[in-house]
Motif scaffolding. Structure first.
Motif, PDB file in Angstrom:
ATOM      1  N   PRO A   1      59.645  15.365  45.109  1.00 47.23           N
ATOM      2  CA  PRO A   1      61.077  15.602  44.662  1.00 47.23           C
ATOM      3  C   PRO A   1      61.635  16.931  44.984  1.00 47.23           C
ATOM      4  O   PRO A   1      60.519  17.952  44.677  1.00 47.23           O
ATOM      5  CB  PRO A   1      60.979  15.504  43.350  1.00 47.23           C
ATOM      6  CG  PRO A   1      59.307  15.258  42.860  1.00 47.23           C
ATOM      7  CD  PRO A   1      58.612  14.875  44.009  1.00 47.23           C
ATOM      8  N   THR A   2      62.593  17.394  45.388  1.00 44.97           N
ATOM      9  CA  THR A   2      63.062  18.549  45.334  1.00 44.97           C
ATOM     10  C   THR A   2      64.470  18.753  44.689  1.00 44.97           C
ATOM     11  O   THR A   2      65.022  17.488  44.336  1.00 44.97           O
ATOM     12  CB  THR A   2      63.393  19.060  46.891  1.00 44.97           C
ATOM     13  OG1 THR A   2      64.488  18.023  47.445  1.00 44.97           O
ATOM     14  CG2 THR A   2      61.974  18.659  47.677  1.00 44.97           C
ATOM     15  N   ARG A   3      64.954  20.030  44.650  1.00 41.36           N
ATOM     16  CA  ARG A   3      66.303  19.770  44.031  1.00 41.36           C
ATOM     17  C   ARG A   3      67.338  19.227  44.761  1.00 41.36           C
ATOM     18  O   ARG A   3      68.217  18.493  44.112  1.00 41.36           O
ATOM     19  CB  ARG A   3      66.772  21.373  43.881  1.00 41.36           C
ATOM     20  CG  ARG A   3      67.824  21.645  43.214  1.00 41.36           C
ATOM     21  CD  ARG A   3      67.791  21.359  41.544  1.00 41.36           C
ATOM     22  NE  ARG A   3      67.003  22.173  40.899  1.00 41.36           N
ATOM     23  CZ  ARG A   3      66.482  21.816  39.878  1.00 41.36           C
ATOM     24  NH1 ARG A   3      66.497  20.755  39.256  1.00 41.36           N
ATOM     25  NH2 ARG A   3      65.865  22.747  39.137  1.00 41.36           N
ATOM     26  N   GLU A   4      67.223  19.144  46.024  1.00 42.30           N
ATOM     27  CA  GLU A   4      68.164  18.531  46.859  1.00 42.30           C
ATOM     28  C   GLU A   4      68.065  16.800  46.755  1.00 42.30           C
ATOM     29  O   GLU A   4      69.097  16.559  47.091  1.00 42.30           O
ATOM     30  CB  GLU A   4      67.983  19.125  48.642  1.00 42.30           C
ATOM     31  CG  GLU A   4      68.300  20.670  48.631  1.00 42.30           C
ATOM     32  CD  GLU A   4      66.974  21.156  48.136  1.00 42.30           C
ATOM     33  OE1 GLU A   4      67.462  22.600  47.628  1.00 42.30           O
ATOM     34  OE2 GLU A   4      66.119  21.122  47.859  1.00 42.30           O
ATOM     35  N   SER A   5      66.931  16.601  46.522  1.00 43.59           N
ATOM     36  CA  SER A   5      66.869  15.130  46.583  1.00 43.59           C
ATOM     37  C   SER A   5      66.762  14.502  45.047  1.00 43.59           C
ATOM     38  O   SER A   5      66.728  13.297  44.697  1.00 43.59           O
ATOM     39  CB  SER A   5      65.356  14.688  46.821  1.00 43.59           C
ATOM     40  OG  SER A   5      64.411  15.288  46.295  1.00 43.59           O
ATOM     41  N   GLN A   6      67.234  15.490  44.157  1.00 47.69           N
ATOM     42  CA  GLN A   6      67.264  15.013  42.705  1.00 47.69           C
ATOM     43  C   GLN A   6      68.329  13.760  42.584  1.00 47.69           C
ATOM     44  O   GLN A   6      67.854  12.913  41.928  1.00 47.69           O
ATOM     45  CB  GLN A   6      67.937  16.185  41.950  1.00 47.69           C
ATOM     46  CG  GLN A   6      68.120  15.963  40.348  1.00 47.69           C
ATOM     47  CD  GLN A   6      68.297  17.229  39.551  1.00 47.69           C
ATOM     48  OE1 GLN A   6      68.813  18.147  40.261  1.00 47.69           O
ATOM     49  NE2 GLN A   6      68.152  17.071  38.366  1.00 47.69           N
ATOM     50  N   VAL A   7      69.600  13.776  42.871  1.00 50.30           N
ATOM     51  CA  VAL A   7      70.500  12.565  42.964  1.00 50.30           C
ATOM     52  C   VAL A   7      69.840  11.424  43.645  1.00 50.30           C
ATOM     53  O   VAL A   7      70.049  10.363  43.136  1.00 50.30           O
ATOM     54  CB  VAL A   7      71.729  13.095  43.592  1.00 50.30           C
ATOM     55  CG1 VAL A   7      72.527  11.859  43.334  1.00 50.30           C
ATOM     56  CG2 VAL A   7      72.526  14.286  42.682  1.00 50.30           C
ATOM     57  N   GLU A   8      69.211  11.524  44.506  1.00 50.14           N
ATOM     58  CA  GLU A   8      68.536  10.526  45.348  1.00 50.14           C
ATOM     59  C   GLU A   8      67.372   9.804  44.555  1.00 50.14           C
ATOM     60  O   GLU A   8      67.215   8.494  44.641  1.00 50.14           O
ATOM     61  CB  GLU A   8      68.079  10.876  46.516  1.00 50.14           C
ATOM     62  CG  GLU A   8      67.164   9.804  47.590  1.00 50.14           C
ATOM     63  CD  GLU A   8      66.776  10.187  48.794  1.00 50.14           C
ATOM     64  OE1 GLU A   8      66.274   9.612  49.386  1.00 50.14           O
ATOM     65  OE2 GLU A   8      67.157  11.654  49.150  1.00 50.14           O
ATOM     66  N   LEU A   9      66.675  10.489  43.648  1.00 53.82           N
ATOM     67  CA  LEU A   9      65.345  10.115  43.217  1.00 53.82           C
ATOM     68  C   LEU A   9      65.297   9.903  41.595  1.00 53.82           C
ATOM     69  O   LEU A   9      64.592   9.094  41.274  1.00 53.82           O
ATOM     70  CB  LEU A   9      64.120  11.047  43.491  1.00 53.82           C
ATOM     71  CG  LEU A   9      63.701  11.367  45.098  1.00 53.82           C
ATOM     72  CD1 LEU A   9      62.649  12.373  45.039  1.00 53.82           C
ATOM     73  CD2 LEU A   9      63.337   9.967  45.488  1.00 53.82           C
ATOM     74  N   GLU A  10      66.133  10.437  40.941  1.00 55.53           N
ATOM     75  CA  GLU A  10      66.181  10.367  39.655  1.00 55.53           C
ATOM     76  C   GLU A  10      66.656   8.777  39.094  1.00 55.53           C
ATOM     77  O   GLU A  10      67.538   7.977  39.631  1.00 55.53           O
ATOM     78  CB  GLU A  10      66.938  11.391  38.831  1.00 55.53           C
ATOM     79  CG  GLU A  10      66.622  12.667  38.742  1.00 55.53           C
ATOM     80  CD  GLU A  10      66.953  13.322  37.634  1.00 55.53           C
ATOM     81  OE1 GLU A  10      67.785  12.850  36.621  1.00 55.53           O
ATOM     82  OE2 GLU A  10      66.516  14.619  37.350  1.00 55.53           O
ATOM     83  N   GLN A  11      65.606   8.199  37.974  1.00 51.99           N
ATOM     84  CA  GLN A  11      65.671   6.964  37.651  1.00 51.99           C
ATOM     85  C   GLN A  11      65.558   6.874  36.300  1.00 51.99           C
ATOM     86  O   GLN A  11      64.988   7.715  35.511  1.00 51.99           O
ATOM     87  CB  GLN A  11      64.475   6.145  38.628  1.00 51.99           C
ATOM     88  CG  GLN A  11      63.148   6.537  38.186  1.00 51.99           C
ATOM     89  CD  GLN A  11      62.533   5.989  36.952  1.00 51.99           C
ATOM     90  OE1 GLN A  11      62.950   5.265  36.428  1.00 51.99           O
ATOM     91  NE2 GLN A  11      61.296   6.571  36.752  1.00 51.99           N
ATOM     92  N   PRO A  12      66.192   5.860  35.426  1.00 56.25           N
ATOM     93  CA  PRO A  12      66.338   6.076  34.138  1.00 56.25           C
ATOM     94  C   PRO A  12      65.063   5.911  33.387  1.00 56.25           C
ATOM     95  O   PRO A  12      64.915   6.219  32.076  1.00 56.25           O
ATOM     96  CB  PRO A  12      67.369   4.799  33.990  1.00 56.25           C
ATOM     97  CG  PRO A  12      67.108   3.719  35.239  1.00 56.25           C
ATOM     98  CD  PRO A  12      66.779   4.735  36.273  1.00 56.25           C
ATOM     99  N   GLY A  13      63.885   5.235  33.838  1.00 60.70           N
ATOM    100  CA  GLY A  13      62.657   5.276  33.248  1.00 60.70           C
ATOM    101  C   GLY A  13      62.093   6.418  33.098  1.00 60.70           C
ATOM    102  O   GLY A  13      60.995   6.573  32.376  1.00 60.70           O
ATOM    103  N   CYS A  14      62.356   7.584  33.651  1.00 55.25           N
ATOM    104  CA  CYS A  14      61.884   8.788  33.745  1.00 55.25           C
ATOM    105  C   CYS A  14      62.134   9.590  32.425  1.00 55.25           C
ATOM    106  O   CYS A  14      63.336   9.833  32.147  1.00 55.25           O
ATOM    107  CB  CYS A  14      62.457   9.516  34.923  1.00 55.25           C
ATOM    108  SG  CYS A  14      61.802  11.527  34.635  1.00 55.25           S
ATOM    109  N   LEU A  15      61.292   9.765  31.540  1.00 55.27           N
ATOM    110  CA  LEU A  15      61.610  10.514  30.404  1.00 55.27           C
ATOM    111  C   LEU A  15      62.067  11.765  30.223  1.00 55.27           C
ATOM    112  O   LEU A  15      62.835  12.283  29.506  1.00 55.27           O
ATOM    113  CB  LEU A  15      60.520  10.325  29.179  1.00 55.27           C
ATOM    114  CG  LEU A  15      59.952   8.815  28.756  1.00 55.27           C
ATOM    115  CD1 LEU A  15      59.060   8.903  27.844  1.00 55.27           C
ATOM    116  CD2 LEU A  15      61.317   8.140  28.255  1.00 55.27           C
TER     117      LEU A  15
END
Length: 286
Positions: free
Chosen positions: A183-197
């Protein structure tokens, strides 16, 4: 525009301040004694939380405050508020959008993308283990409950799938290779998912970024949930929290994994509700 009478908004302000004070009481008492707390200080240090700012009640967009016997509501002197000729105080949406519109757009995009994805559970909080892997010094002055060799062995026995950049960036260099994602700052929108606390905890960050654009009750709800998540994060970490009276969630065992996933599922569901309310606030702002 829903205009609240002075008695109503004054009551809401008082209730909000009392709740904020209760949520921050322990932190403020420790700060007065110059004591640190490895679990709870995170919400104040990492997120830059100020108790005085938390106790300020904001009505949010679409709600205005009628004047009382002493004149306009105190919000009249706060940033991003405007006072009409009749003394009614409201959020100055034109100014807010001009200065914060880009921020609101980013938050809405990130939260919407996160909410659109299925929740991936079962990370078991291994990011905290990866942050101490192979290291002689740690972020917290606490012993490792399995020792360094035992802690490293847990990391080596698992495949880590951390999608949150602000967790991944604290991995030790030796631990980065164990993570399936980069993960990078640039890929944040692409990677974040709701199970991540950590993404769930960040609901509080986005509420504070919205500032007066987020209703005060929503901000405190996000803060309270972030505190619960932080506690689980540390209980499932490699640190020995016995000095704080906290029992570990032993994620290195099947029983601990089951306990973690059950709690993760429950917190993820509650975060989804807050995420939806934040998206509603963003929609009202833009």
């Amino acid at each position: 525009m829903n205009v609240l009478a002075a008695q109503e908004w004054a009551g809401r302000m008082a209730e909000h301040a009392a709740r904020a004070d209760a949520l921050t009481a322990a932190h403020r008492a420790r700060r007065a004694r110059r004591e640190r707390h490895a679990i709870e200080d995170f919400l104040f240090d990492y997120y830059g939380t100020r108790p005085a700012a938390l106790r300020r009640w904001h009505p949010g967009p679409g709600v205005a405050l009628a004047p009382g016997g002493d004149g306009p509501a105190p919000h009249a002197g706060w940033k991003y508020y405007a006072t009409d000729t009749d003394g009614v105080v409201r959020l100055d949406l034109e100014r807010y959008r001009a200065e914060r519109g880009t921020t609101v757009g980013f938050i809405a995009g990130l939260l919407g993308a996160t909410a659109s994805r299925p929740a991936h559970l079962g990370c078991f909080g291994l990011h905290e283990w990866a942050m101490v892997y192979g290291a002689d010094e740690h972020r917290h002055p606490l012993p490792l409950r399995l020792g360094r060799a035992g802690t490293d062995a847990v990391v080596e026995a698992h495949q880590i799938r951390c999608s949150h950049f602000d967790a991944f960036r604290f991995f030790t260099p030796q631990a980065r290779g164990f993570n399936r994602l980069r993960p990078t700052r640039e890929s944040q929108v692409e990677l974040e998912q709701p199970g991540c606390l950590h993404a769930a905890m960040d609901c509080f960050k986005w509420a504070t970024k919205l500032g007066p654009g987020a209703p005060g009750g929503l901000t405190l709800d996000c803060f309270a949930l972030a505190g619960e998540i932080r506690l689980l994060d540390m209980r499932a970490s490699p640190y020995d929290l016995s000095s704080y009276g906290q029992a570990p969630v032993r994620i290195e065992t099947p029983e601990g994994k089951a306990e973690y996933m059950a709690r993760q599922r429950e917190l993820t569901g509650r975060a989804a509700v807050l995420r939806s309310r934040l998206l509603e606030a963003c929609a009202a702002l833009v």
